[in-house]
Design a protein around this motif. Sequence first.
Motif, PDB file in Angstrom:
ATOM      1  N   ARG A 164       0.844  -1.203   0.000  1.00 53.59           N
ATOM      2  CA  ARG A 164       0.000   0.000   0.000  1.00 53.59           C
ATOM      3  C   ARG A 164       0.876   1.248   0.000  1.00 53.59           C
ATOM      4  NH1 ARG A 164      -3.591   2.972   4.129  1.00 53.59           N
ATOM      5  NH2 ARG A 164      -2.622   1.732   5.759  1.00 53.59           N
ATOM      6  N   TYR A 165       0.604   2.141  -0.925  1.00 55.17           N
ATOM      7  CA  TYR A 165       1.321   3.412  -1.032  1.00 55.17           C
ATOM      8  C   TYR A 165       0.689   4.403  -0.052  1.00 55.17           C
ATOM      9  CZ  TYR A 165       3.991   7.084  -3.444  1.00 55.17           C
ATOM     10  OH  TYR A 165       4.873   8.093  -3.748  1.00 55.17           O
ATOM     11  N   ALA A 190      -0.110  12.331  -4.292  1.00 56.72           N
ATOM     12  CA  ALA A 190      -1.397  12.294  -3.586  1.00 56.72           C
ATOM     13  C   ALA A 190      -2.381  11.377  -4.303  1.00 56.72           C
ATOM     14  CB  ALA A 190      -1.975  13.699  -3.477  1.00 56.72           C
ATOM     15  N   ALA A 191      -2.293  11.315  -5.642  1.00 55.50           N
ATOM     16  CA  ALA A 191      -3.187  10.446  -6.404  1.00 55.50           C
ATOM     17  C   ALA A 191      -2.886   8.973  -6.167  1.00 55.50           C
ATOM     18  CB  ALA A 191      -3.062  10.760  -7.898  1.00 55.50           C
ATOM     19  N   TRP A 192      -1.651   8.655  -5.711  1.00 59.19           N
ATOM     20  CA  TRP A 192      -1.283   7.262  -5.435  1.00 59.19           C
ATOM     21  C   TRP A 192      -1.548   6.870  -3.992  1.00 59.19           C
ATOM     22  CZ3 TRP A 192       4.098   8.790  -7.659  1.00 59.19           C
ATOM     23  CH2 TRP A 192       3.981   8.990  -9.055  1.00 59.19           C
ATOM     24  N   ASP A 193      -1.968   7.812  -3.148  1.00 66.22           N
ATOM     25  CA  ASP A 193      -2.205   7.502  -1.739  1.00 66.22           C
ATOM     26  C   ASP A 193      -3.279   6.425  -1.593  1.00 66.22           C
ATOM     27  OD1 ASP A 193      -1.763   8.112   1.112  1.00 66.22           O
ATOM     28  OD2 ASP A 193      -3.855   8.774   1.052  1.00 66.22           O
ATOM     29  N   ASN A 194      -2.979   5.416  -0.778  1.00 65.48           N
ATOM     30  CA  ASN A 194      -3.879   4.286  -0.510  1.00 65.48           C
ATOM     31  C   ASN A 194      -4.033   3.357  -1.711  1.00 65.48           C
ATOM     32  OD1 ASN A 194      -4.855   3.579   2.034  1.00 65.48           O
ATOM     33  ND2 ASN A 194      -6.982   3.790   1.385  1.00 65.48           N
ATOM     34  N   LEU A 195      -3.141   3.481  -2.679  1.00 59.50           N
ATOM     35  CA  LEU A 195      -3.105   2.545  -3.799  1.00 59.50           C
ATOM     36  C   LEU A 195      -2.546   1.213  -3.301  1.00 59.50           C
ATOM     37  CD1 LEU A 195      -3.228   1.895  -6.897  1.00 59.50           C
ATOM     38  CD2 LEU A 195      -0.862   2.749  -7.004  1.00 59.50           C
ATOM     39  N   VAL A 196      -3.219   0.114  -3.618  1.00 60.52           N
ATOM     40  CA  VAL A 196      -2.793  -1.223  -3.198  1.00 60.52           C
ATOM     41  C   VAL A 196      -2.623  -2.097  -4.434  1.00 60.52           C
ATOM     42  CG1 VAL A 196      -3.377  -3.271  -1.855  1.00 60.52           C
ATOM     43  CG2 VAL A 196      -3.986  -1.003  -0.979  1.00 60.52           C
ATOM     44  N   ARG A 249       8.527  12.165   0.949  1.00 62.71           N
ATOM     45  CA  ARG A 249       8.306  11.546   2.269  1.00 62.71           C
ATOM     46  C   ARG A 249       7.335  10.370   2.194  1.00 62.71           C
ATOM     47  NH1 ARG A 249       5.503  15.943   5.031  1.00 62.71           N
ATOM     48  NH2 ARG A 249       4.761  16.263   2.905  1.00 62.71           N
ATOM     49  N   CYS A 250       7.010   9.931   1.000  1.00 63.45           N
ATOM     50  CA  CYS A 250       6.067   8.817   0.846  1.00 63.45           C
ATOM     51  C   CYS A 250       6.677   7.521   1.356  1.00 63.45           C
ATOM     52  CB  CYS A 250       5.668   8.661  -0.619  1.00 63.45           C
ATOM     53  SG  CYS A 250       4.839  10.102  -1.329  1.00 63.45           S
ATOM     54  N   ARG A 251       5.793   6.573   1.676  1.00 56.37           N
ATOM     55  CA  ARG A 251       6.215   5.269   2.170  1.00 56.37           C
ATOM     56  C   ARG A 251       5.327   4.190   1.573  1.00 56.37           C
ATOM     57  NH1 ARG A 251       9.748   8.096   3.548  1.00 56.37           N
ATOM     58  NH2 ARG A 251      10.814   8.275   5.558  1.00 56.37           N
ATOM     59  N   VAL A 252       5.770   2.942   1.746  1.00 52.53           N
ATOM     60  CA  VAL A 252       4.993   1.785   1.328  1.00 52.53           C
ATOM     61  C   VAL A 252       4.919   0.823   2.493  1.00 52.53           C
ATOM     62  CG1 VAL A 252       5.028  -0.267  -0.157  1.00 52.53           C
ATOM     63  CG2 VAL A 252       5.509   1.971  -1.135  1.00 52.53           C
ATOM     64  N   MET A 253       3.776   0.170   2.665  1.00 53.56           N
ATOM     65  CA  MET A 253       3.619  -0.807   3.737  1.00 53.56           C
ATOM     66  C   MET A 253       3.056  -2.111   3.189  1.00 53.56           C
ATOM     67  SD  MET A 253       2.353   1.312   7.099  1.00 53.56           S
ATOM     68  CE  MET A 253       2.836  -0.060   8.149  1.00 53.56           C
ATOM     69  N   SER A 254       3.510  -3.221   3.762  1.00 52.28           N
ATOM     70  CA  SER A 254       3.011  -4.536   3.369  1.00 52.28           C
ATOM     71  C   SER A 254       1.586  -4.742   3.854  1.00 52.28           C
ATOM     72  CB  SER A 254       3.899  -5.633   3.962  1.00 52.28           C
ATOM     73  OG  SER A 254       5.184  -5.599   3.417  1.00 52.28           O
ATOM     74  N   MET A 255       0.869  -5.623   3.158  1.00 50.26           N
ATOM     75  CA  MET A 255      -0.524  -5.888   3.512  1.00 50.26           C
ATOM     76  C   MET A 255      -0.830  -7.375   3.325  1.00 50.26           C
ATOM     77  SD  MET A 255      -3.911  -4.161   1.866  1.00 50.26           S
ATOM     78  CE  MET A 255      -3.449  -2.583   2.559  1.00 50.26           C
ATOM     79  N   SER A 256      -1.525  -7.959   4.283  1.00 52.10           N
ATOM     80  CA  SER A 256      -1.904  -9.360   4.207  1.00 52.10           C
ATOM     81  C   SER A 256      -3.110  -9.534   3.289  1.00 52.10           C
ATOM     82  CB  SER A 256      -2.240  -9.898   5.597  1.00 52.10           C
ATOM     83  OG  SER A 256      -3.433  -9.300   6.072  1.00 52.10           O
ATOM     84  N   GLN A 257      -3.381 -10.790   2.932  1.00 50.04           N
ATOM     85  CA  GLN A 257      -4.544 -11.077   2.104  1.00 50.04           C
ATOM     86  C   GLN A 257      -5.830 -10.682   2.818  1.00 50.04           C
ATOM     87  OE1 GLN A 257      -4.433 -12.565  -1.202  1.00 50.04           O
ATOM     88  NE2 GLN A 257      -6.488 -11.652  -1.114  1.00 50.04           N
ATOM     89  N   ALA A 258      -5.888 -10.933   4.143  1.00 46.72           N
ATOM     90  CA  ALA A 258      -7.087 -10.594   4.920  1.00 46.72           C
ATOM     91  C   ALA A 258      -7.328  -9.085   4.914  1.00 46.72           C
ATOM     92  CB  ALA A 258      -6.954 -11.109   6.347  1.00 46.72           C
TER      93      ALA A 258
END
Length: 290
Positions: free
Chosen positions: A145-146, A159-165, A185-194
């Motif tokens: 997730r961006y 900003a247009a990529w915010d919450n893009l998964v 200052r953007c970041r990316v976080m891992s996300m599980s299938q659930a």
Amino acid sequence: MSAASEFAQLHKLTPAGAVAALQARGQLSVSYAWQDVWQEEHGLQFTVSRLARLDLLQAVHQAIVKSVNGDLTRKDWMDDIEALLTQAGWWGTKAVTDPADGDVKLTTFDPARLRLIYDTNTRQAYATGLWERVERAKRTHPYLRYITRRDGRVRHEHAAWDNLVLPVDHPFWKTHWPPNGWRCRCRVMSMSQAEYDRGYSIERQGAERDAGAQGVYKRFNTQEPVVPLREYVNPRTGEVLQVPEGIDPGFAYNPGQARQQAMRQQIQSKLAAAVPALGQAARDAGLHNG
């Protein structure tokens, strides 16, 4: 979890991967423009544009490694490097001769320049370590997730990529792995299938101050974005490149993937230079990534 909390969690990640990434960039390269060391080349090379003394370059590199390892704060690093450059006569504005064209060019080392050097290198190092962690965890966390800071300083495209998964292996992450520009200052976080199946994140307003704060649901965007390209001519080489809109030239690459590629090339070079029997034994033992 609020955006601020997510960023706090990111900075609690072990710096081991970041330190390893910085140490791997032990090949010091004197450059006279930031375009001289381009994108994936940073996987092995460390440079500071127009800092034309290898001993100073090495000291800057070693101090950044110490800082990421927790031995120096950013302020400590800046104080130490200012003192080093002052003693060496490099603090302030200095003239250097560019061997590419023989022109004398001015370069300035001041607090703003040091902050940019520190932030760019540490963010790239953490981005490298994070990618390696993402790859190790993609069996249980197959999505990314961006996330932006969601304030007035965020670039319009970011900003247009915010919450893009998107899936970990999606080609988007080859060119859009933060930081995606100077001071990004953007970041990316891992996300599980659930978490992906749920379809939304819970943004708790004021959660840092009030554990019972009301949650706000923010739906994920799972639609692959259409990112137009713009032409960029590298002034050092004349090469015409296509750069995604919203990404500064020189940042359209994934530093974690760049490091992996650089390590593969190093291994292949060592195997090629080895005595044939030793090289074959190493290959038989699995010492290759190509």
